[in-house]
Design an enzyme around this catalytic site. Sequence first.
Site, PDB file in Angstrom:
ATOM      1  N   GLY A 565      51.178  50.769  27.367  1.00  0.00           N
ATOM      2  CA  GLY A 565      51.373  49.406  27.212  1.00  0.00           C
ATOM      3  C   GLY A 565      50.382  48.469  26.139  1.00  0.00           C
ATOM      4  N   ASP A 683      46.971  34.233  39.445  1.00  0.00           N
ATOM      5  CA  ASP A 683      47.906  34.424  38.715  1.00  0.00           C
ATOM      6  C   ASP A 683      49.036  35.314  39.221  1.00  0.00           C
ATOM      7  OD1 ASP A 683      49.595  34.548  36.277  1.00  0.00           O
ATOM      8  OD2 ASP A 683      48.191  35.678  34.902  1.00  0.00           O
TER       9      ASP A 683
END
Length: 925
Positions: A565, A683
Amino acid sequence: ASGTPPNPQIFFCIACILKDFNLTLRSIMDEKNIPIRTYQVCNVMEPNQNNWLRTHWIRRGPAQRIYIEIKFTLRDCNSLPGVIGTCKETFNLYYLESDSDNERYAHESRFEKIDTVAADESFTQVDIGDRIMKLNTEVRDVGVLSRAGFYLAFQDVGACIALVSIHVFYKKCPLAVRNLAQFPDTVTGADTSSLVEVRGSCVNHSEEQEVPKMYCGADGEWLVPIGNCLCNPGYEERNEQCQVCKVGYYRSLSSDGGCRKCPLHSYSTKEGATSCDCDKGYYRSETDPATMPCPPSAPHNLISNVNETSVLLEWSPPITSGGRQDLTYNVVCKQCVRDMQRCTPCGDDVRYSPQRLSLRSTRVSVYQLQAHTNYTFQIWAVNGVSKHSPSLEQATSITLTTNQAAPSTVMMVQSKDITRHTLSLFWDEPEKPNGVILEYEVKYYEKDQNERSYRIVKTTSRSADIKDLTPLTSYVFHVRARTAAGYGEFSAPFEFSTNTGGCRVHMCLFERSKYSQTKQAEEKNLQPGVRIYVDPYTYEDPNQAIREFAKEINTSCIKIEKVIGIGEFGEVCSGRLKLPGKREICVAIKTLKAGFTEQQRLDFLSEASVIGQFDHPNIIHLEGVVTKCKPVMIITEYMENGSLDMFLRKNDGRFTVIQLVGILRGIASGMKYLSDMGYVHRDLAARNILVNSNLVCKVSDFGMSRVLEDEPEGAYTTRGGKIPIRWTAPEAITYRKFTLASDVWSYGIAMWEVMSYGERPYWDMSNQDVIKAIEEGYRLPPPMECPLALHQLMLECWMRERADRPKFSQIVNMLDKLIRNPATLKRTAGDASRPHPSTLHHAPSEGSAPSLGSVDEWLKTIGLEQYRENFSTAGFCSLESVLPMSHEDLGKMAISCSAHQRKILSSVQELLSGMHHRQDTKVPV
Ligand code: AMP
């Protein structure tokens, strides 16, 4: 001279010998008829008498003012016939100072007069006859004297007088003890009004608290004591002295009262103890006051509840806490071989919930033990004194045996020798075999084919040759192990293609640093027992926080395998970590790209100093950091299935409701742990949850700057700073009130993401529209097939008043209840008796029938305008006409995206229920 001074303490004879001048030394009888020698003169008949008697030289000593006490008798002139004019009834007293006895013959004119002395009492002839002596006593003083000594002189001017005695003395304040300070004998000052300031000294076994002072007054009295001394520790004040404390008593501070009896469980064997020693098996810390009794005893009633390879331990607090408030518990886990004598500490892979050390609660769950194994657990009652000399009296232990359990998952499958038709697989033994592995099973199928048409190969070794494969075809492989306890879980899917060399591996750029061989600094172990989250940015030097919470890993222990990623600061790779003395494990490696600034380096590493503080099965686990060589890296446990949102989208519709609730429960449990530590995530969203091969979800993404600045979903608010609007509670958007309750709101959104398999919350609505809709009271509708109970929980998370939202602990409890009673999950929005809006804009006034409007408008409202043509081509012109629509219809209309299908159908369902009920479609909040 003779006689006793009036006050023997202050009258002090210097010298009393009189020197004959012109007088006669005679014997007379005193009042008790004892013969005494006196100086007499009685020239009363003759005029112009001037007779002198002088003392010898008298040394002054320390005196500055001297007192002269004269005892004399005087004949009453009236009782003498024929003396009028010549007879006097007074005499004069003189003195002369000199440094030595060299003025013996000084002329009387050099003497200075002190006073004229008159008699209070005089006597007559009758008195003599009656033998009545009327003795006069007169005292005079003179000062300031400065020479070494002086003479005194008596002048007779015609009296009939006998001097009986002269006492010459000075005054002093006698030795005294006040406030435990001793003041010495002190000669008074020169003046009759002067005070002499004297400093006292503390009596034995005492110390000065405030400088002790007193004033010696002119008359020999002590005045105005100031300051004081206090008895030393081990002594107490008694009778103006410091007396030693008796055996069994102590006094620790000079400011304490008297000696006290030793506190509970302590003793003193000698006099003068300043503290008492604790009885054997009892302890007190250096910082504890001596008044503290010695605590504590062990916890008791330890019970265990074994569930396969997990155990729940519960106990009761110690009977005596010794009066301490700082009691916590530590768990010691030992794995024992047969005879229970040979025990070794449990490995690092054993997990504890909530934690192993500094437990406040009296229960702990221990996971990932080995099957069929004997364990001994000790629960230690720990407090501020325990480090002194932990004794087994503070611990209680229990011995148990875990049950059988299936082997854990095979973590890594690799391939080699790939040909057109064959390949060889090999893999590692599961981390926890939980017994002897009898067999491995490999399940495989063509990637493009249905998973149900799989083939199975069994083998007893850790490798298998797979034959009869189709050339140039991708295959998916899963491997699982079997022991007497049964099969473990299948591994995650591993893809290999025939004749292509298998999975492409991008090597991360990784140079071994030239420093990697140099000696590493002292490694600081992670502390699993930290209870309260510490913001690394509160450290003056954030590097200190990194050192404190993250272990430095030597790069030689890390093998980077492939890029998985892209993170904010650089590539994220997977790889392996082999720490000395530990098993090799799969890890994720976040790297910091080259050319970073120092601030970026600190921001990057701050995530490690946050994660390093956590220890929970639903929080991503930090293995350590590499900061001493480049690239700088953060090493965490590897989560095979990547981020939850992608994982759900890839597996759309594949999970049972119970599996989805299990996912929600895991996230809630991780969030509960964070909230217990006082950490606000800010978040929380499916994209920031990672999933491992066992479907265990872990909260991740603890980057500090990222929350506001680099969040991909972040939008600038009117007050500046980026906020992921769709996931954020209204109060956090408007005035940045990020709290545990705003995390709960985000959790509700993440729930919605999970139940809709990764759908985007509020679909394609703009951020502004989302904010407005929320403000107007609208909330997301239940995703398709979402149990009502779960949507109800979401709505509670989205309560406008943050105090009304549930706490994470309540959410975990609710989810547990649902899991225990799966029937409660059966009722979905489809069979809801109460309507829910499928779109957020749809808010007809109460009691009126909803206006359905046009198909175009409706599609726009649900953000799927792109299908306008599909609908009109298929002949759906009015909204009423779409109501009986099904999956099949959508397929025919070439609307194949399942998320869009679900959205359209759930909206249709809501339109229908809205028509039936003709009610306000706002969800009450
Ligand atoms: P992040 O820096 O957290 O945004 O990471 C970027 C991506 O790397 C994530 O979306 C994941 O797909 C992947 N990733 C990060 N950490 C891990 C991990 N521990 N295990 C597996 N994949 C990870």
